[in-house]
Write a protein that holds these residues in place. Sequence first.
Motif, PDB file in Angstrom:
ATOM      1  N   PRO A 229       0.942  -1.183   0.067  1.00 20.50           N
ATOM      2  CA  PRO A 229       0.080   0.068   0.098  1.00 20.50           C
ATOM      3  C   PRO A 229       1.115   1.087  -0.315  1.00 20.50           C
TER       4      PRO A 229
ATOM      5  N   TYR B  56      -5.085  -5.238  -8.875  1.00 18.58           N
ATOM      6  CA  TYR B  56      -5.096  -6.360  -8.121  1.00 18.58           C
ATOM      7  C   TYR B  56      -6.240  -6.595  -7.542  1.00 18.58           C
ATOM      8  N   LEU B  57      -7.776  -5.282  -7.629  1.00 14.23           N
ATOM      9  CA  LEU B  57      -9.241  -4.955  -7.134  1.00 14.23           C
ATOM     10  C   LEU B  57     -10.247  -5.756  -7.805  1.00 14.23           C
TER      11      LEU B  57
ATOM     12  N   TRP C  37      -3.285  -1.635  -8.111  1.00 17.87           N
ATOM     13  CA  TRP C  37      -4.168  -1.696  -7.227  1.00 17.87           C
ATOM     14  C   TRP C  37      -5.389  -1.838  -7.599  1.00 17.87           C
ATOM     15  N   ARG C  38      -5.694  -1.012  -8.533  1.00 20.47           N
ATOM     16  CA  ARG C  38      -7.203  -1.856  -9.310  1.00 20.47           C
ATOM     17  C   ARG C  38      -6.989  -2.911  -9.989  1.00 20.47           C
TER      18      ARG C  38
ATOM     19  N   THR D 276       2.273   1.580  -4.032  1.00 23.22           N
ATOM     20  CA  THR D 276       1.219   1.176  -5.043  1.00 23.22           C
ATOM     21  C   THR D 276       1.078   2.124  -6.122  1.00 23.22           C
ATOM     22  N   THR D 277       0.093   2.295  -7.074  1.00 24.09           N
ATOM     23  CA  THR D 277      -0.204   3.123  -7.982  1.00 24.09           C
ATOM     24  C   THR D 277      -1.568   2.547  -7.898  1.00 24.09           C
ATOM     25  N   PRO D 278      -2.533   3.452  -8.649  1.00 27.93           N
ATOM     26  CA  PRO D 278      -3.832   3.385  -8.727  1.00 27.93           C
ATOM     27  C   PRO D 278      -3.704   1.862  -9.893  1.00 27.93           C
TER      28      PRO D 278
END
Lengths: 952, 83
Positions: B29, B40-41, B37-38, B32-34
Amino acid sequence: MSRLARQSGEVIDRSQPLSFSWNGKPCTAYAGDTIASALAAAGVRVMSRSFKYHRPRGILTASFLDPGCVLQVDDEPNVRAGHRLVTGGIQVSSQNTWPSLKYDLKAINQLAGRFLSAGFYYKTFIKPQRLWPAYERVLQRFVNAGEISPGTSAEGYDKRYAHPDVLVAGGGPAGLAAAIAAAEDGAQVLLVEEEHQLGGHLRWGSQDDLDLLAELRDRVAQLDTIEVMTDATVLGRYDDNWISVVQRSVPGNGLGPKERLVKARAKALVVAAGLIERPYVFQGSDLPGVMLSTAVRRLVNLYAVRPGTRAVVLTANAEGDAVVGDLRRAGVDVVHVEDARRGGDVLRASGRGQVRQVDLANGKTVQCDLFVTATGWTAPTSLLNMAGDQPTYDPTAARFVPNVNALSDGVFATGGLCGDGTAEQLVEHGSATGRAAAREARAFTLAFADVPTRPDDARTLPQPGDPVDVPALEPARHREMFVSQTHGFVDFSEDVTTKDIKQAVAEGYDSVELAKRYTTATMGTVQGKLELMNTIAAHARATGKSIADTGTTTWRPPYAPVSLGALAGRIFEPVRHSPMQEWHDRHNGQPMVAGAWIRPDHYGDAQAEARNVRENVGVIDVTPIGKLDLRGPDVPKLLEQLYVNKWQRLDVGRVRYGVMCADDGVVLDDGVTGRLAEDHYLMSTTSSGAGGVWEWVENWLQTEHPEWRVHVTPVTTTYASMNVAGPKSRQLLERLVDGVDLSTDAFPYMHVRTGTVAGVPDCVLWRIGFTGELSYELHVPAGYGLHVWEQLFAHGKDLGIRPFGMEAQRVLRLEKGHFIVGQDTDGLTKAFTAGIDWAIKLDKPDFAGLPELRWQAAAGEYPMLVAVQTEEPSVVPTEASQLVDGNRIVGRITSSRMSPTLNRSVCLAQVESRLAEPGTRLTVLLPDGNRIPARVHTHHAHVDPEGERQRA
Amino acid sequence: MMLLRCPWCGPRNVTEFRYVGEKTSRPDPATTTPTQWRTYLYTRANVFGWTVETWYHSTGCRQHFSVERHTLSNRTRPVQENS
């Protein structure tokens, strides 16, 4: 009722006569009779009228599949009279005939046959659309379904789960042998037979067959590892041998349920479905008196019924030859035997109301009242198809056969499905297949013997042993006989003729799958079991393709029709209620369903209940609140990870509120967590989030941080929980609590203590308050919940104690501006939107959702949760009313109630951030279209924004 | 209904489990970049073939575990070394 002399295989009990009625007239039967056999014994030949043309129909197969005797029994429609046993006093009638079965005026449809041909539903009654309801009423009157009674008594249906090693579908000679061999090899066996007796075709066979059957039945009876279900059908086979069975009569002396759906998980499945005799298609083949050879053999041998007086037999196989013997023994005059193996064939049967004569292909005409056909077999490969097998057509045997050597793991086939043979050969094949299935079941069990939770003896299981040699069982040669030179009915249940199929092909339906749907052939009550092969053959003839190239339609579950009652069955859904529920019931508690819980919504007057909390003292049952007991040195690390706020420094005896987000930053749950001892915390969650949060906690501990030493125990139902709220709550508890100093200084707001309440030790007391009042939440060992609850009332009378329910709590918390996760937040609400900026610590190294919240804060421009008051205090905007700016939606009301404390409506709302400033004017669009003005309130709390009441 | 082998309890009805999803790894966290992270999500490979998944035996032992499942045949096997 006239019967033959005693038959050695008969299944009727002549010492037990039964009476019933047929179309209003008295009729008699013997115990063991099916409705159809009893009617046949009484000389009834016409039992129903057909679907479209209302042609007279009678017995064709004398089995479950018989399309000619689908009847109404009492208030139950569509009963398979060829299968259903007579019970005393039933009222049986034909369905949808008018004015009578004999003179059915709707038979005029035959003259209009041109309009009722293939696809007539799609071609007729289309325009104008406004007449559709009228068409529907007319068409409904012609459908020959029975009548349901809306007043049907609630007969029981049940569900059962079974876990046999081997499930055998079909109790003929091969199935019986498979069940016996598997059981003798150590397997637990479930043997499912559609008919009322085990034995299949052995039942109407020779004396040798009957002796063999008696021996097989004996061995089955002696093996207590075989469970036999008769009058039960395997409906479907799904992944990994998940098998559904409907049990149409459940043992239990009539006391049990009417039907039961059995869901079985078998380690091996043996399909021994046998063969289904198929009708032959020719003009007049549906006349009463035209029967299959197996129907005649059943009627004579099982029920001692003489099916006619003067018979012609068309035979292409041994069954047809045997029926001649049966008929002669029954005293029927067999006037002619037409041997199809030597080229014999039939052109048409004719007669008014029933068969009177047949015209043979050689030009001969014979008078008769019974015409028996034995023209071949269909292999009901259904269950194997559901297991992935694609049967191939064998023209030398004139039937589709499964690829028995390429079946999926755990699936076996035996008996007539595979091939033909003597009874001994079938038994031999069945035995070997049963042993192979038992071996497979053992191998399955052994594959899991290393699982840690297996019982100790799992390791001493016998080895599967060597593969079993299953002898070959080949289909016998049989002439391809499906459709004669004349046109006739292919599908008796749907009244589809060879002409319809031909027409469908002419209209372009050159795929049998499409032609089937267009003509509805194979889509009626029999679902293709009798008519599939003939449909394919008729289609192949129309297209000029071979049967093999035409291919078969797909067999899908359920194999047999099943009542909706059986599918619904008994619902295994536990209902949760608190230990205090009986008190609520006695005190007018109005139940509401909240997830798996039943809890009181109110006790008659929610507003008064809420007022009493503000003025005196109230108590609410909050048992469903989620409670997780957390122990271990690393609990603070876990809490830091789960909650957006900080948890490293929480002293023993302190409580903190926290909000949890998922990794997408969306609010997941909220609640308070208190520290009971050095390494011991108690977390509370929302009632609806209790299960999810437990799973969420386990996920973090098991997958991301297995190194953390934390032990989680859900204790939601270990405690009965109640919240004692109101200015007099301390006064009340001082009368009941031992070992805890309740004074403000000793036990201030947001602290937790353990102590004795009403004599019950080990209770947890929290000074927290969703309602905004001075309040104590008590967690009492569940078994003492009712006791403590009643003591509160016994000691609080003079203080004005009364219970309050969910509704009052919702009002109180809204007055206080506390949001509810899932009500004031939704699947898009990130933590900053919820207005808890003070709690979100972006400087923590990690917590669930941290990066998203960092970006939310940086971007700004997100919706905000605000308190809203309408300018007109008496208007309570409906929850989910829109907030609008002209025609643009700028937010919505998330909660709204009339506040008994302020005597005005109070709301929470989500609005665009530019509109979140206190005092901003908003426009609420009500569902009735009216727009009303409202204003953003200065604080989330409408009542006591300083929180003085709860800290008192 | 397929069977799923729980490494602790053995083969059980798949309805006893919750499908957590394709195995993912959570970016740091702090860095991480957006986009990371997204991914990953939300972004899943959704392969046709063998895929490594996390399942949770919610009405059994309540253990999370990884398993390889073939998305066509639903056959499962223990996670292979190089996956």
